[in-house]
Design a protein around this motif. Sequence first.
Motif, PDB file in Angstrom:
ATOM      1  N   GLY A  14       0.824  -1.213   0.000  1.00  0.00           N
ATOM      2  CA  GLY A  14       0.000   0.000   0.000  1.00  0.00           C
ATOM      3  C   GLY A  14       0.852   1.255   0.000  1.00  0.00           C
ATOM      4  N   ALA A  17       2.950   2.670  -5.251  1.00  0.00           N
ATOM      5  CA  ALA A  17       2.718   1.699  -6.325  1.00  0.00           C
ATOM      6  C   ALA A  17       1.401   0.958  -6.106  1.00  0.00           C
ATOM      7  N   SER A  41       0.758  -3.718   5.225  1.00  0.00           N
ATOM      8  CA  SER A  41       1.103  -3.909   6.618  1.00  0.00           C
ATOM      9  C   SER A  41       1.605  -2.593   7.196  1.00  0.00           C
ATOM     10  N   GLY A  45       5.170  -0.650   6.956  1.00  0.00           N
ATOM     11  CA  GLY A  45       5.169   0.740   6.497  1.00  0.00           C
ATOM     12  C   GLY A  45       5.610   0.859   5.046  1.00  0.00           C
ATOM     13  N   VAL A  47       8.055   3.153   1.988  1.00  0.00           N
ATOM     14  CA  VAL A  47       9.386   3.741   1.876  1.00  0.00           C
ATOM     15  C   VAL A  47       9.338   5.232   2.242  1.00  0.00           C
ATOM     16  N   VAL A  49       9.276   8.066   0.639  1.00  0.00           N
ATOM     17  CA  VAL A  49       9.942   9.126  -0.140  1.00  0.00           C
ATOM     18  C   VAL A  49       9.354   9.099  -1.552  1.00  0.00           C
ATOM     19  N   GLY A  50       9.768  10.064  -2.366  1.00  0.00           N
ATOM     20  CA  GLY A  50       9.254  10.108  -3.740  1.00  0.00           C
ATOM     21  C   GLY A  50       8.420  11.342  -3.955  1.00  0.00           C
ATOM     22  N   ALA A  52       9.229  14.119  -6.168  1.00  0.00           N
ATOM     23  CA  ALA A  52       9.316  14.898  -7.412  1.00  0.00           C
ATOM     24  C   ALA A  52       8.819  14.055  -8.574  1.00  0.00           C
ATOM     25  N   VAL A 187       1.783 -10.386   4.980  1.00  0.00           N
ATOM     26  CA  VAL A 187       1.782 -11.666   4.253  1.00  0.00           C
ATOM     27  C   VAL A 187       2.946 -12.490   4.786  1.00  0.00           C
ATOM     28  N   LEU A 335       8.869  -0.347  -6.588  1.00  0.00           N
ATOM     29  CA  LEU A 335      10.233  -0.695  -6.177  1.00  0.00           C
ATOM     30  C   LEU A 335      10.495  -2.197  -6.278  1.00  0.00           C
ATOM     31  N   SER A 347      10.606   7.415 -11.014  1.00  0.00           N
ATOM     32  CA  SER A 347      10.051   6.181 -10.439  1.00  0.00           C
ATOM     33  C   SER A 347       8.525   6.128 -10.515  1.00  0.00           C
ATOM     34  N   LEU A 348       7.879   7.243 -10.169  1.00  0.00           N
ATOM     35  CA  LEU A 348       6.405   7.211 -10.218  1.00  0.00           C
ATOM     36  C   LEU A 348       5.945   7.060 -11.668  1.00  0.00           C
TER      37      LEU A 348
HETATM   38  P1  FAD Z   1       6.802   1.034  -0.659  1.00  0.00           P
HETATM   39  O1  FAD Z   1       6.445   2.447  -0.456  1.00  0.00           O
HETATM   40  O2  FAD Z   1       7.972   0.511   0.098  1.00  0.00           O
HETATM   41  O3  FAD Z   1       5.529   0.193  -0.284  1.00  0.00           O
HETATM   42  C1  FAD Z   1       5.615  -1.196  -0.059  1.00  0.00           C
HETATM   43  C2  FAD Z   1       4.319  -1.679   0.549  1.00  0.00           C
HETATM   44  O4  FAD Z   1       4.349  -3.070   0.645  1.00  0.00           O
HETATM   45  C3  FAD Z   1       4.053  -1.145   1.935  1.00  0.00           C
HETATM   46  O5  FAD Z   1       2.696  -0.809   2.075  1.00  0.00           O
HETATM   47  C4  FAD Z   1       4.381  -2.334   2.835  1.00  0.00           C
HETATM   48  O6  FAD Z   1       3.677  -2.310   4.036  1.00  0.00           O
HETATM   49  C5  FAD Z   1       3.918  -3.457   1.925  1.00  0.00           C
HETATM   50  N1  FAD Z   1       4.502  -4.760   2.267  1.00  0.00           N
HETATM   51  C6  FAD Z   1       5.780  -5.169   2.117  1.00  0.00           C
HETATM   52  N2  FAD Z   1       5.925  -6.444   2.551  1.00  0.00           N
HETATM   53  C7  FAD Z   1       4.692  -6.839   2.964  1.00  0.00           C
HETATM   54  C8  FAD Z   1       4.175  -8.034   3.533  1.00  0.00           C
HETATM   55  N3  FAD Z   1       4.955  -9.098   3.787  1.00  0.00           N
HETATM   56  N4  FAD Z   1       2.870  -8.065   3.847  1.00  0.00           N
HETATM   57  C9  FAD Z   1       2.058  -7.015   3.618  1.00  0.00           C
HETATM   58  N5  FAD Z   1       2.484  -5.862   3.094  1.00  0.00           N
HETATM   59  C10 FAD Z   1       3.790  -5.764   2.785  1.00  0.00           C
HETATM   60  N6  FAD Z   1      10.197   8.459  -7.021  1.00  0.00           N
HETATM   61  C11 FAD Z   1       9.828   9.530  -7.720  1.00  0.00           C
HETATM   62  O7  FAD Z   1       9.036   9.403  -8.657  1.00  0.00           O
HETATM   63  N7  FAD Z   1      10.320  10.758  -7.400  1.00  0.00           N
HETATM   64  C12 FAD Z   1      11.225  10.948  -6.416  1.00  0.00           C
HETATM   65  O8  FAD Z   1      11.616  12.074  -6.149  1.00  0.00           O
HETATM   66  C13 FAD Z   1      11.667   9.805  -5.700  1.00  0.00           C
HETATM   67  N8  FAD Z   1      12.604   9.895  -4.729  1.00  0.00           N
HETATM   68  C14 FAD Z   1      13.063   8.765  -4.113  1.00  0.00           C
HETATM   69  C15 FAD Z   1      14.110   8.849  -3.192  1.00  0.00           C
HETATM   70  C16 FAD Z   1      14.624   7.684  -2.599  1.00  0.00           C
HETATM   71  C17 FAD Z   1      15.771   7.782  -1.650  1.00  0.00           C
HETATM   72  C18 FAD Z   1      14.039   6.431  -2.884  1.00  0.00           C
HETATM   73  C19 FAD Z   1      14.542   5.181  -2.229  1.00  0.00           C
HETATM   74  C20 FAD Z   1      12.983   6.352  -3.785  1.00  0.00           C
HETATM   75  C21 FAD Z   1      12.505   7.498  -4.414  1.00  0.00           C
HETATM   76  N9  FAD Z   1      11.492   7.421  -5.356  1.00  0.00           N
HETATM   77  C22 FAD Z   1      11.109   8.544  -6.043  1.00  0.00           C
HETATM   78  C23 FAD Z   1      10.830   6.158  -5.618  1.00  0.00           C
HETATM   79  C24 FAD Z   1       9.473   6.126  -4.900  1.00  0.00           C
HETATM   80  O9  FAD Z   1       9.640   6.353  -3.525  1.00  0.00           O
HETATM   81  C25 FAD Z   1       8.806   4.783  -5.109  1.00  0.00           C
HETATM   82  O10 FAD Z   1       8.837   4.438  -6.465  1.00  0.00           O
HETATM   83  C26 FAD Z   1       7.360   4.825  -4.666  1.00  0.00           C
HETATM   84  O11 FAD Z   1       7.235   5.357  -3.382  1.00  0.00           O
HETATM   85  C27 FAD Z   1       6.746   3.476  -4.736  1.00  0.00           C
HETATM   86  O12 FAD Z   1       7.151   2.659  -3.687  1.00  0.00           O
HETATM   87  P2  FAD Z   1       6.442   1.255  -3.537  1.00  0.00           P
HETATM   88  O13 FAD Z   1       4.987   1.483  -3.368  1.00  0.00           O
HETATM   89  O14 FAD Z   1       6.893   0.386  -4.636  1.00  0.00           O
HETATM   90  O15 FAD Z   1       7.081   0.679  -2.203  1.00  0.00           O
END
Ligand code: FAD
Length: 503
Positions: A14, A17, A41, A45, A47, A49-50, A52, A187, A335, A347-348
């Motif tokens: 959540g 992505a 979960s 939590g 990550v 960040v993200g 721009a 999970v 990610l 990334s977004l």
């Molecule tokens: P996450 O935000 O990590 O979410 C993962 C989810 O999976 C969470 O809800 C977690 O609880 C859940 N999860 C994981 N394991 C389990 C499990 N076993 N059971 C249940 N739930 C689980 N992007 C941009 O476009 N612009 C930016 O400026 C930018 N800056 C960034 C800077 C940094 C340093 C980093 C590391 C990334 C940056 N990004 C940026 C990328 C951006 O943060 C991510 O692409 C975006 O937030 C998507 O993250 P995500 O949803 O894939 O992962």
Amino acid sequence: MADARLKRLVIVGGGSAGWMTAAALSSMLDSENTQITLVESEQIGTVGVGEATIPDMMNFNRMLGIREADFMKATQATFKLGIEFADWGRKGDRYFHPFGEHGADMQGIDFHQYWLRAHQGGSNHPIQDYSLCAIAGKAGKFCHPHENPKSVLSHIRYAYHFNATRYAQFLRQYAETRGVIRTEGKVESVNLTPETGHIQTLILENGQTIEGDFFFDCSGFRALLMRQTLDVGFQDWSHWLPCNSAQTVACEHVGPPPPYTVSTAKSAGWQWRIPTQTRTGNGHIYSSDFMADDAAHDILMGGLDGKPISDARTLRFTTGRLEEFWHKNCVGIGLSSGFLEPLESTSLYLIQMGISKFITLFPDGSFPPVVVNEYNRQMRQQFDQVRDFIILHYCATERDDSPFWNYCRTMSIPDSLQHKIELFQKAGRVFRYEDELFSRPSWVAVMLGQNIIPEICDPIVSTLRDEQISHSLNSMNRAMVDAAAKMPTHSAFIDQYCKAANA
Ligand code: FAD
């Protein structure tokens, strides 16, 4: 005929992505016929960040029918006209990578050819002097693009800086209103169908079982389904992009928020400044092979404008991507599917691509290999093309003041990038291949900004008289400077816009 339609879609994660996927699917599918479940979960939590983005983000919100002003208020967003890069080519250099075009192509010839001719004739105007986004951005001005293509204001192209956590919450509300079921829980294990190796069920820590026909791995760097369960391979790009760590902290604004991101090269990486309405996000991306965490922390804190308002956090990552983005009955988005550092805020966008390309190829339950292969081909290409553009910033440096920059300056680079650089250097030409994200003006901005100057300009432009060219360029620059002067300040524009949305 048996009904092979996918009836139960399950999203794990959540973060941005997960909720972007949930929102997009729920806007397309009838909740009576297709059940969408998202498991996340709180204990793990996101990550967090993200902040721009690039202009394509607007298309995503538009597709969902989200009003811009509502989005801006909910996410404390500001406008972004481009990125200013400091100290990348050489220490002391500054250039602006604006959204949109430089100048205007004349008689079907790319604008940068005219700039090049003027440069060869002794003009010392950088190419950004012919970009309305760069001029307005540096003046702290903003307005929406004008609809009349004849108006100089039609050249405005923009994106946002925003609070990504609030965006995920905003999309959660959107998706839940449209029938998405959110399940809180971790999970713990994943069951596969023995005959096919497809994912069958997720077992949560509390014992709950979640069944699905198709799964989206949005679990972040863990890549719980794609890597941990399905064992999909990962292509590691650390040899081209050696940064593997980030430290982040938010600080107070000093003065009004500028409508652009600042990226400053440091001795083993770079530091960003991203202003939202209420704070400035800062981060230092660096390679732990070249710099210790303590030193990186000192650089981060030394590069702040205002007082810190959060604790600094450290994140680790490996740059690269999955070998396959769609495997069996699962797609990796966000990610979990790969990571490219946020130097160009992509990334977004890559999340958006992962979702929209999936929707374009939306399968029934049979997943023909030709469909899966096409998705993987298109997503690989998206990642690889963005990768090349990011590497360009590192390899096109003249810095020799640290082991990190010595490595980047002399490393081998992908053939595809080598070709692009050579073609520009030798012939001043840049081409956009297939549906590549970054267009010619973006490549030109970074290459010229980092001192890759073509040896020749277009031979047709060479036949024009000097005065003809300088007259055209001067009047273009004047029109843009005048237009920017009449625009409201970025802060005034946001205040008015968000106030009007409240009315
Ligand atoms: P996450 O935000 O990590 O979410 C993962 C989810 O999976 C969470 O809800 C977690 O609880 C859940 N999860 C994981 N394991 C389990 C499990 N076993 N059971 C249940 N739930 C689980 N992007 C941009 O476009 N612009 C930016 O400026 C930018 N800056 C960034 C800077 C940094 C340093 C980093 C590391 C990334 C940056 N990004 C940026 C990328 C951006 O943060 C991510 O692409 C975006 O937030 C998507 O993250 P995500 O949803 O894939 O992962």
